[in-house]
Design an enzyme around this catalytic site. Sequence first.
Site, PDB file in Angstrom:
ATOM      1  CG  HIS A  44      -1.944  -6.958   0.047  1.00 36.65           C
ATOM      2  ND1 HIS A  44      -2.373  -5.732   0.499  1.00 36.65           N
ATOM      3  CD2 HIS A  44      -0.603  -6.839  -0.126  1.00 36.65           C
ATOM      4  CE1 HIS A  44      -1.343  -4.912   0.591  1.00 36.65           C
ATOM      5  NE2 HIS A  44      -0.258  -5.556   0.208  1.00 36.65           N
ATOM      6  CB  CYS A  99      -6.102  -0.976  -9.698  1.00 40.48           C
ATOM      7  SG  CYS A  99      -7.844  -0.941 -10.175  1.00 40.48           S
ATOM      8  CD  GLU A 129      -5.802   2.320  -2.707  1.00 37.81           C
ATOM      9  OE1 GLU A 129      -6.217   1.151  -2.620  1.00 37.81           O
ATOM     10  OE2 GLU A 129      -6.549   3.312  -2.786  1.00 37.81           O
ATOM     11  CB  CYS A 197     -12.859   0.431  -6.497  1.00 38.76           C
ATOM     12  SG  CYS A 197     -12.720  -1.158  -5.690  1.00 38.76           S
ATOM     13  CB  SER A 226      -7.116  -3.045   2.797  1.00 38.14           C
ATOM     14  OG  SER A 226      -8.036  -2.087   3.204  1.00 38.14           O
ATOM     15  CG  ASN A 227     -10.639  -6.381  -0.747  1.00 40.11           C
ATOM     16  OD1 ASN A 227     -11.450  -7.295  -0.796  1.00 40.11           O
ATOM     17  ND2 ASN A 227      -9.420  -6.490  -1.261  1.00 40.11           N
TER      18      ASN A 227
END
Length: 311
Positions: A44, A99, A129, A197, A226-227
């Site tokens: 993204h 991933c 995800e 993660c 998102s992160n």
Amino acid sequence: MPPLTVRLATPRGFCAGVERAIRTVEESLALHGAPVYVRHEIVHNTHVVARLSAMGAIFVEEIEDVPPDRPVVFSAHGAPQSAHADAEARNLLKIDATCPLVLKVHSQIRRHHRSGRTVILIGHRNHPEVVGSVGQAPEGAVILVETLADIAALPALDGPLAYSTQTTLSVDETRDMIAALKQRFPEIAGPAKEDICYATSNRQEAVKAAAAGSDLFVVIGSRTSSNSVRLVETARTAGAADALLTEDAGEFDWSKLAGVETIGVSAGASAPEILVEQFLTALAARRTLRIDHIETAREDIVFNTPLRLAG
Ligand code: SF4
């Protein structure tokens, strides 16, 4: 104009899963020539997608949009089993850039489902995800919860339960949600090691350390990441007076610098480091900088690409 202290968070930017996904598209283009189709944005980030598009990648949302004679790369976020089945039914050459840490969650969900457990997934509805993770088991077998209120509203559930989480959530919020799940369902099984993660937790820790005392915290990243969005929230919670997400230096509203003496800077796991460098250069053109490196972890994880493994 007073000098500007920059609290530069490390680790920041590309994680091992994003690097692997980008290399997978580059290697696919080198091996098969252009165009190579990619199901969903490979990661993204607008800049990454634009660069790969210029190299010959074509991004599509549906497998039916891939011509029969071209390879298709599955994005880092992972895909539901139905998308893999669609590609196989059409005999497409499928290259999976999911991933490995997302694949771990997928296999966990499939294992729980096989052993008769209902899976409760903590994550954000409609994030690719989450769509991929929910799609590892038949419809209705995975229950999605986004908030503590969702957990409180769950009906009584019969039979054994397990939980998994999206990999890019807020570590602190997820801890509270897992505690709430365990309170409601004391027998619920969970992963041996949390699903969030290493890259997500490391970036959040670094932002927490850099945010304290910042008048403004800037996260470089795309709004779909998102992160990156979690890093903005983390900065606010950790004490930054204000925090915002910007795609790049060009998009940044420079009027925000007025009155700022300390600025925190980080980048989401899908944002290239060049964007951070360009942002710092643009800052230096406006103010005298004093850069403090706030490093909370060292990362040396590298994932091989599927093509390299196959070769
Ligand atoms: S953020 Fe984490 S799960 Fe997502 S691609 Fe990076 S390493 Fe993998």
